[in-house]
Design an enzyme around this catalytic site. Structure first.
Site, short mmCIF file in Angstrom:
data_model
loop_
_atom_site.label_atom_id
_atom_site.label_comp_id
_atom_site.label_asym_id
_atom_site.label_seq_id
_atom_site.Cartn_x
_atom_site.Cartn_y
_atom_site.Cartn_z
N GLU A 152 15.46 9.80 39.33
CA GLU A 152 16.09 10.81 40.18
C GLU A 152 16.30 10.29 41.60
O GLU A 152 17.33 10.54 42.23
CB GLU A 152 15.24 12.09 40.21
CG GLU A 152 15.10 12.80 38.88
CD GLU A 152 16.39 13.45 38.39
OE1 GLU A 152 17.40 13.40 39.13
OE2 GLU A 152 16.39 14.00 37.27
N ARG A 156 20.19 9.84 42.97
CA ARG A 156 20.55 10.81 44.00
C ARG A 156 20.51 10.21 45.41
O ARG A 156 21.47 10.34 46.17
CB ARG A 156 19.62 12.03 43.93
CG ARG A 156 19.66 12.75 42.60
CD ARG A 156 18.92 14.07 42.64
NE ARG A 156 18.66 14.60 41.30
CZ ARG A 156 18.47 15.89 41.02
NH1 ARG A 156 18.55 16.79 41.99
NH2 ARG A 156 18.23 16.28 39.78
N ASP A 285 20.91 10.34 27.31
CA ASP A 285 22.32 10.45 27.67
C ASP A 285 22.90 9.29 28.46
O ASP A 285 23.83 8.59 28.02
CB ASP A 285 22.57 11.77 28.42
CG ASP A 285 21.58 12.02 29.56
OD1 ASP A 285 20.67 11.20 29.76
OD2 ASP A 285 21.73 13.06 30.25
N GLU A 431 28.41 18.45 33.68
CA GLU A 431 28.94 17.52 32.67
C GLU A 431 30.29 17.93 32.09
O GLU A 431 31.16 17.08 31.87
CB GLU A 431 27.91 17.34 31.54
CG GLU A 431 26.69 16.56 31.94
CD GLU A 431 25.68 17.37 32.76
OE1 GLU A 431 24.84 16.76 33.45
OE2 GLU A 431 25.74 18.63 32.68
#
Length: 540
Positions: A152, A156, A285, A431
């Protein structure tokens, strides 16, 4: 609305039966007109970004004023940003209902502000950007004795700093902060296998194993650091960033897979997979996303990643793609201990655009001549999966998608999609909008814009909080849906950015010049200045 398009909804199999030649004429494409769009550059326009609409990109004529809709997205961002600035300035996360902020560690590491920098630039919000830049200069400090999630923080914060550096005209403030953070994140790669630990202590620069699954790291998290670290290496000529990220991929390539598909956990001590769960949803993913994007990022010089991507997509098509009943909606399921599970996370919806991007490699469908069978099949899957993902929105009471949906493949059911109560929340995820944006850019089919506007209106109707900000929802299947007191940072960094670009001109952040990291931070495609391992390692 008035527009013209050619539409042949044949599958590749049908085309084979008809004996037709595979080329771009076999798929819907817009008719070129003399209508031109206006280019709206960010505060700084990189030298290689075109300042006019390329003549080869088809422009669809319609009566809808997309600039007005793009401006509506800009106003939505300003509403969300305004609430954060008033209630939670400098904090990592924002809670609109209680009008407060919270931090992931210590004094915070700028999750919301840094995650939003490039959106502010792209939307040309000059005052807001300057306010954010001032905070980065005066208050952003990574010398904190606290643990943060490596994945993360990389996608980010590191990704946000690198994108802001580029879009702001190589502003060295952002690069210096990125170097400081990158050096601290390197501590996560200190495992015996080179697979990064799940967390890192920023002050100690020490990797910390996860507190579950025996300390295993998520596969997607370990393999979704590469775009950021390789670009940082390119900017600084520090090869350590590149080598650490690349060693992970080298290790992954050496492991046994199921037709290119990988389990969702990795043991950082042994470097081996843990368990047998395979999904393109949570924890799996972005592994598949970054295979393709690593190939694109370095100007298609690292062919190993395209081979790995192609192999994995063959596995997706043979083992995970299925169709619902009665509407024959294409979806991507999961494998649980080798058993197929008709469950699809909303996270999987990035794959619609990803399939299409794998066909055109950033160019429009019209620019790619003589599509072969595999390309036609992948484009069809991308289109159908994107449509399915919009159906996850349009079939609920709120017009918004749940976090997870189940599909039925049995004959005779009344509905294709089932939503369990525990899965019915909505976190403002990006998404589906991401895929709509990519499909619009690559195909020129205005339907993707129309679907996007319908979804944006649903977000406005149900998630906008009049007191400032936007909130997640408890249950998209009921009215009222109930609110969660949180606005995820990806609402500003991803969802609204993709809406804005979907409704804007095609030459703003063109897909053949940029790759978006998995947090929607655009990073420029570059040519490696040296021979790198991914250009051809010996496969075991």
């Amino acid at each position: 609305m008035i527009y013209i398009r050619w539409s042949i909804n044949s599958t590749p199999e049908a085309l084979l039966d008809e004996g037709q030649v595979f080329d771009d004429d076999a798929f819907e494409r817009p008719v070129e007109t003399l209508v031109q769009t206006q280019f709206h550059p960010p505060i700084h326009t990189p030298t290689h970004t075109p300042t006019h609409t390329p003549t080869q990109i088809p422009v669809v004529y319609d009566t809808i004023k997309w600039e007005e809709r793009q401006n509506a997205v800009r106003e939505a961002f300003k509403h969300a940003w305004g609430g954060y600035v008033r209630d939670a300035w400098g904090c990592d996360e924002y809670h609109p209902i209680s009008h407060r902020g919270s931090n992931l560690t210590g004094i915070g590491i700028g999750f919301t502000i840094v995650d939003s920098l490039d959106t502010l630039l792209i939307m040309d919000l000059k005052e807001e950007f300057q306010h954010a830049r001032d905070w980065v200069a005066r208050s952003l400090d990574f010398e904190q004795n606290g643990n943060v999630n490596v994945f993360e923080t990389t996608i980010r914060v590191l990704g946000g700093l690198l994108s802001a550096y580029h879009l702001a005209g190589n502003d060295t403030l952002f690069l210096s902060k990125a170097i400081d953070l990158g050096d601290r994140l390197l501590g996560a790669f200190s495992s015996s296998s080179g697979i990064p630990y799940a967390s890192v202590n920023l002050a100690l620069k020490q990797g910390i194993p996860a507190h579950f699954v025996g300390g295993a790291s998520s596969t997607s998290e370990a393999t979704t650091l590469q775009l950021e670290f390789k670009y940082l290496s390119h900017l600084t000529s520090n090869e350590e960033y590149w080598k650490k990220a690349e060693e992970v991929m080298f290790k992954i390539d050496s492991l046994e897979k199921l037709d290119g598909l990988v389990p969702i956990y990795l043991d950082p001590h042994t470097g081996n997979f843990v368990g047998k769960t395979i999904t393109l949803g949570a924890r799996g993913d972005s592994y598949y996303e970054y295979l393709l994007k690593q190939y694109l990022q370095t100007s298609r010089t690292e062919n190993i990643y395209l081979r790995m991507y192609d192999q994995s997509m063959d596995g997706v098509k043979s083992r995970l793609v299925n169709y619902s009943s009665p509407s024959k909606l294409l979806y991507i399921g999961e494998l649980l201990n080798d058993e197929f599970n008709p469950k699809m996370d909303h996270l999987v919806c990035f794959m619609g655009g990803n399939f299409a991007l794998g066909v055109t490699l950033g160019k429009t469908v019209r620019e790619v001549k003589h599509l072969n069978f595999k390309q036609l099949e992948d484009l069809r899957i991308g289109k159908e999966l994107t449509k399915t993902c919009t159906e996850m929105y349009f079939r609920t009471a709120t017009g918004l998608a749940p976090e997870i949906a189940y599909f039925t493949s049995l004959s005779g059911p009344e509905k294709d999609i089932y939503i369990k109560k525990f899965d019915s929340h909505n976190l403002l995820r990006p998404e589906t909008v991401e895929s709509l944006f990519i499909m619009w850019r690559l195909t020129g089919d205005v339907q993707y814009r129309e679907w996007g506007w319908k979804i944006f209106e649903a977000f406005e109707n149900h998630t906008k909080y009049e007191g400032g900000g936007y909130t997640s929802l408890e249950d998209v299947t009921s009215i009222p849906p109930g609110r969660k007191d949180k606005m995820e940072t990806f609402w500003l960094a991803e969802t609204l950015k993709y809406f804005y670009l979907l409704f804007g001109p095609n030459d703003q952040i063109p897909l053949d010049k940029y790759v978006f990291n998995t947090e929607a931070h655009p990073l420029p495609i570059f040519m490696p200045t040296r021979k790198v391992r991914g250009q051809g390692w010996n496969r075991q």
